[in-house]
Motif scaffolding. Structure first.
Motif, PDB file in Angstrom:
ATOM      1  N   LEU A  61       0.833  -1.206   0.000  1.00  0.00           N
ATOM      2  CA  LEU A  61       0.000   0.000   0.000  1.00  0.00           C
ATOM      3  C   LEU A  61       0.872   1.261   0.000  1.00  0.00           C
ATOM      4  N   GLY A  62       2.000   1.211   0.691  1.00  0.00           N
ATOM      5  CA  GLY A  62       2.901   2.364   0.678  1.00  0.00           C
ATOM      6  C   GLY A  62       3.451   2.638  -0.709  1.00  0.00           C
ATOM      7  N   LEU A  63       3.843   1.583  -1.423  1.00  0.00           N
ATOM      8  CA  LEU A  63       4.345   1.755  -2.784  1.00  0.00           C
ATOM      9  C   LEU A  63       3.245   2.251  -3.719  1.00  0.00           C
ATOM     10  N   VAL A  64       2.053   1.718  -3.552  1.00  0.00           N
ATOM     11  CA  VAL A  64       0.928   2.189  -4.378  1.00  0.00           C
ATOM     12  C   VAL A  64       0.653   3.666  -4.125  1.00  0.00           C
ATOM     13  N   LEU A  65       0.719   4.077  -2.867  1.00  0.00           N
ATOM     14  CA  LEU A  65       0.516   5.493  -2.545  1.00  0.00           C
ATOM     15  C   LEU A  65       1.598   6.363  -3.161  1.00  0.00           C
ATOM     16  N   LEU A  66       2.850   5.886  -3.145  1.00  0.00           N
ATOM     17  CA  LEU A  66       3.941   6.641  -3.764  1.00  0.00           C
ATOM     18  C   LEU A  66       3.717   6.812  -5.255  1.00  0.00           C
ATOM     19  N   VAL A  67       3.336   5.729  -5.930  1.00  0.00           N
ATOM     20  CA  VAL A  67       3.093   5.800  -7.377  1.00  0.00           C
ATOM     21  C   VAL A  67       1.922   6.721  -7.681  1.00  0.00           C
ATOM     22  N   LEU A  68       0.898   6.689  -6.842  1.00  0.00           N
ATOM     23  CA  LEU A  68      -0.261   7.554  -7.061  1.00  0.00           C
ATOM     24  C   LEU A  68       0.118   9.025  -6.921  1.00  0.00           C
ATOM     25  N   ILE A  69       0.847   9.361  -5.868  1.00  0.00           N
ATOM     26  CA  ILE A  69       1.273  10.752  -5.683  1.00  0.00           C
ATOM     27  C   ILE A  69       2.189  11.183  -6.819  1.00  0.00           C
ATOM     28  N   TRP A  70       3.086  10.289  -7.217  1.00  0.00           N
ATOM     29  CA  TRP A  70       4.002  10.579  -8.318  1.00  0.00           C
ATOM     30  C   TRP A  70       3.219  10.868  -9.600  1.00  0.00           C
ATOM     31  N   LEU A  85       5.429   5.178 -15.361  1.00  0.00           N
ATOM     32  CA  LEU A  85       5.565   4.235 -16.464  1.00  0.00           C
ATOM     33  C   LEU A  85       6.726   4.616 -17.375  1.00  0.00           C
ATOM     34  N   ASP A  86       6.858   5.905 -17.709  1.00  0.00           N
ATOM     35  CA  ASP A  86       7.973   6.351 -18.558  1.00  0.00           C
ATOM     36  C   ASP A  86       9.313   6.130 -17.862  1.00  0.00           C
ATOM     37  N   THR A  87       9.354   6.380 -16.562  1.00  0.00           N
ATOM     38  CA  THR A  87      10.595   6.171 -15.814  1.00  0.00           C
ATOM     39  C   THR A  87      10.955   4.694 -15.760  1.00  0.00           C
ATOM     40  N   ALA A  88       9.949   3.831 -15.611  1.00  0.00           N
ATOM     41  CA  ALA A  88      10.214   2.390 -15.585  1.00  0.00           C
ATOM     42  C   ALA A  88      10.771   1.912 -16.915  1.00  0.00           C
ATOM     43  N   ARG A  89      10.241   2.435 -18.022  1.00  0.00           N
ATOM     44  CA  ARG A  89      10.768   2.054 -19.328  1.00  0.00           C
ATOM     45  C   ARG A  89      12.214   2.512 -19.498  1.00  0.00           C
ATOM     46  N   ILE A 277      15.751   7.861 -11.548  1.00  0.00           N
ATOM     47  CA  ILE A 277      16.314   6.516 -11.432  1.00  0.00           C
ATOM     48  C   ILE A 277      17.508   6.518 -10.486  1.00  0.00           C
ATOM     49  N   ALA A 278      18.348   7.545 -10.577  1.00  0.00           N
ATOM     50  CA  ALA A 278      19.506   7.649  -9.686  1.00  0.00           C
ATOM     51  C   ALA A 278      19.064   7.793  -8.230  1.00  0.00           C
ATOM     52  N   ILE A 279      17.988   8.513  -7.993  1.00  0.00           N
ATOM     53  CA  ILE A 279      17.477   8.658  -6.623  1.00  0.00           C
ATOM     54  C   ILE A 279      17.085   7.296  -6.059  1.00  0.00           C
TER      55      ILE A 279
END
Length: 307
Positions: A61-70, A85-89, A277-279
């Motif tokens: 849930l924490g990761l989902v919240l991070l992705v949502l805010i992002w 999604l663009d960063t993951a690619r 990505i570096a972060i």
């Protein structure tokens, strides 16, 4: 006149047989009660699904919240911040070949992380060689404690990056200056925690050493070191975490190969995806270092210290 009563052995045997006959019905009546005891039941507990759910769900849930805010921030900045999604690619392309070399300033993320870890290892190793023995001496001798405590209190709050110009002035090079910065920021946690550990050794141990007339070397190796080891490892863990934080900022200022320089170089190229990505890479490597040192400290910590 003294009278005495004598019992015949035959009479005694007859009385015993009569007593057994009287007790026999009681024993037969009690036998069914023993058979009423339920057989052994298998009480093996089942799998703890609730515990697994509570262990997995909060991080997810924490990761989902991070992705949502992002994602919301990316939408609010009209694409200035790339989407997850663009960063993951982009990350898939970067980590498909993390150890390429195309020049001194164009290398894979793997080489940059290894260069930063090498600087951290050198600076941290020098700090351990100086800080741990210094902590033992400060904690062991009251005179040295009174002499060095004001100096430590004065220098410890200084930002590590404030020492970077001194390193550049003295060593005339960016790489040794970065190592010097790591050294000066890593030494204080080890000195302080080691000294505190020495000062908290029970006085009874030192009294026994005095009675046995032990040498100072045996006091350090047989009494102080085993007792101080948990405190010392705590100082090492704090020092490594501080060193990893500082090396990124130091490499941004000094340049060269390193994860900090890679962040700054990608900023100059306006490549925000690689910066994000570096972060994540910096955070993951720092988390791995922290986890490894926590495991080492737990393995060498006594039960009373853990509790």
């Amino acid at each position: 006149m003294v009278s005495a009563v004598f019992h015949s052995p035959l009479a005694t045997a007859a009385e015993d047989v009569a007593a057994m006959k009287v007790a026999a019905p009681v024993t037969k009546a009690a036998a069914p009660a023993a058979a009423a005891v339920p057989p052994y039941a298998d009480t093996k507990p089942g799998f703890d699904w609730n515990g697994l759910l509570m262990a997995v769900m909060p991080p997810v849930l924490g990761l989902v919240l991070l992705v949502l805010i992002w994602s919301l921030v990316s939408m609010g900045t009209a694409g200035s911040i790339p989407t997850p999604l663009d960063t993951a690619r982009q990350a898939v392309g970067i980590f498909s070949d993390p150890f390429y070399r195309k020049g001194p300033n164009d290398q894979g993320v793997g080489w940059n992380v290894l260069a930063s870890l090498q600087r951290v290892a050198l600076g941290f190793g020098l700090a351990a060689l100086v800080g741990i023995p210094m902590g033992f001496l400060i904690g062991r001798f009251d005179f040295l404690s009174r002499m060095f405590n004001p100096l430590i209190s004065l220098m410890r709050p200084v930002s590590p990056l404030a020492w970077l110009p001194i390193g550049l002035l003295v060593f005339k090079g960016a790489n040794p200056a970065a190592i010097w910065t790591i050294f000066i920021c890593s030494i204080w946690p080890m000195v302080i925690n080691t000294a505190v550990g020495v000062q908290r050794v029970p006085q009874d141990y030192m009294n026994v050493a005095r009675v046995l007339n032990l040498s100072e070397w045996k006091i350090i190796t047989k009494i102080l070191f085993p007792s101080v080891l948990p405190y010392m490892l705590t100082g090492v863990r704090l020092a490594v975490g501080t060193a990893w934080l500082v090396i990124v900022a130091a490499e941004m200022l000094t340049g060269g190969v390193g994860i900090g320089f890679w962040v700054w170089d990608e900023w100059n190229n306006l490549n925000v995806k690689n910066i994000i990505i570096a972060i994540f890479v910096i955070g993951i490597v720092g988390l791995m270092l922290e986890y490894a040192l926590i495991k080492i400290a737990t393995a060498f910590t006594f039960e009373e210290v853990k509790s």
